[in-house]
Design an enzyme around this catalytic site. Structure first.
Site, PDB file in Angstrom:
ATOM      1  N   HIS A  70      -1.228  -0.420  -9.869  1.00 20.06           N
ATOM      2  CA  HIS A  70      -1.804  -1.278  -8.825  1.00 20.06           C
ATOM      3  C   HIS A  70      -2.341  -2.578  -9.437  1.00 20.06           C
ATOM      4  CE1 HIS A  70      -3.716  -1.103  -4.583  1.00 20.06           C
ATOM      5  NE2 HIS A  70      -3.466  -2.342  -4.919  1.00 20.06           N
TER       6      HIS A  70
ATOM      7  N   ARG B 250       0.853  -1.182   0.000  1.00 22.42           N
ATOM      8  CA  ARG B 250       0.000   0.000   0.000  1.00 22.42           C
ATOM      9  C   ARG B 250       0.893   1.238   0.000  1.00 22.42           C
ATOM     10  NH1 ARG B 250      -3.602  -2.905  -1.241  1.00 22.42           N
ATOM     11  NH2 ARG B 250      -5.696  -3.095  -0.323  1.00 22.42           N
TER      12      ARG B 250
ATOM     13  N   GLU C  62      -3.249   7.341  -4.668  1.00 20.52           N
ATOM     14  CA  GLU C  62      -3.757   6.788  -5.917  1.00 20.52           C
ATOM     15  C   GLU C  62      -5.269   6.957  -6.039  1.00 20.52           C
ATOM     16  OE1 GLU C  62      -4.193   2.086  -5.614  1.00 20.52           O
ATOM     17  OE2 GLU C  62      -2.130   2.696  -5.151  1.00 20.52           O
TER      18      GLU C  62
END
Length: 328
Positions: free
Chosen positions: A290, A243, A272
């Site tokens: 991601h 993360r 993000e």
């Protein structure tokens, strides 16, 4: 009398096979166009649903849960990380939360290893050279990167994914080191020939590659702070497939700009889907959208786990993937 099916609201588009099965079992309300729900739409969803199936893009905070209807008793998260759900508020309201652990381990570890290879060996730079029609042929000093074999890999978070990364890195001849909230079983250490560091600071200062593989929790927010990033040697690389919030991103950028780090491989970002423009300009940084867990097999397995958790809960049993505590 036919028993009424529970209302299940799904916040994003899921694989067709998963949605089909959900419609067979439940009164499933699907997000066909895959547009992320607004806060108002999430509020409407928790008011109406018996079960909510969110994803990491949905922030289920205390304010939203405060408006939940009396029938909402399960949040069956489509994903492993639950940092977007206020677990304390859910617990106080008697709402069970489940996730999908384990099924994405190998996929995320594959992507982590891909970045560990891509950044030191300048793979993306090489692709760009070809795409830009700038390559003029082989030369002894062209596109020199760094060897992976023999390098020290420091894994932050030795859970399922961290261990899977270690197995891959071991096969590439890397020396395995790790920091974890709890030391892993001696048998696992022996299998991976892994060295445990109780002090994260001391480990960071001695590694060639640092891979972040712990979940984002209040305890791991900016775990790699500006101070800790400065401990990493200038020749080292930082890889993050966990993360973005675990790393102080502005501090990381400053170090990359000054040459205090050799490079980074990032699949996740602190804000993000926004990506800092400075990161886009750096040749020694590989950026991915991601996609660490983005395999067809993984998404189908995630859906199956969500359905099992929902079905088990509806049948009056404890779901197999009930979230209790988050740790790294």
């Amino acid at each position: 009398m036919v028993q009424k099916k529970p209302v299940v609201i799904v916040t994003r588009k899921l694989p067709d096979a998963v949605e089909t099965r959900m419609m067979e079992l439940f009164d499933a309300r699907l997000n066909v166009d895959d547009t992320p729900m607004s806060k108002a739409e999430l509020v409407d969803a928790v008011k109406e649903a018996d079960i909510l199936v969110p994803t990491l893009t949905d922030r289920i905070d205390a304010g939203i849960l405060a408006q939940a209807g009396p029938n909402l008793r399960l949040i069956a998260n489509f994903g492993t990380g639950v940092d977007h759900i206020d677990l304390k508020s859910a617990r106080q309201r008697g709402i069970t939360v489940t996730n999908t652990p384990g099924v994405l381990t190998e996929d995320t570890a594959d992507m982590t290893m891909a970045l560990i290879m891509a950044v030191p060996r300048r793979i993306v730079e090489g692709v760009q050279l070809i795409d830009g029609d700038e390559w003029e042929g082989w030369s002894p000093t062209s596109m020199l990167g760094h060897r992976i074999n023999g390098k020290r890999l420091g894994i932050v978070g030795m859970g399922r994914i961290g261990q899977a990364v270690a197995r891959r890195a071991q096969a590439f001849g890397m020396s395995i080191h790790y920091h974890n909230q709890h030391r892993v079983h001696p048998d696992i250490e022996g299998e991976l020939q892994a060295t445990y560091w109780e002090s994260l600071d001391q480990m960071l200062a001695r590694m060639d590659v640092v891979s972040i593989n712990c979940p984002h929790t209040p305890a791991t927010y900016h775990l790699l702070s500006a101070r800790r990033l400065k401990l990493i040697q200038p020749h080292a690389y930082v890889i993050n497939t966990a993360r973005g919030e675990i790393v102080d991103e502005p501090a990381l950028i400053r170090m990359l700009e000054k040459g205090d780090l050799a490079g980074a491989g990032l699949d996740v970002f602190e804000n993000e889907p926004a990506i800092n423009p400075k990161l886009r300009k750096m040749k020694n940084v590989v950026l991915l959208p991601h996609m660490g867990s983005a395999t067809i097999e993984g998404r189908l397995d995630m859906g199956e786990k969500v359905i099992i958790n929902m079905k088990t809960f509806i049948d009056g049993h404890t779901p197999p993937d009930r979230v209790i505590d988050a740790f790294y």
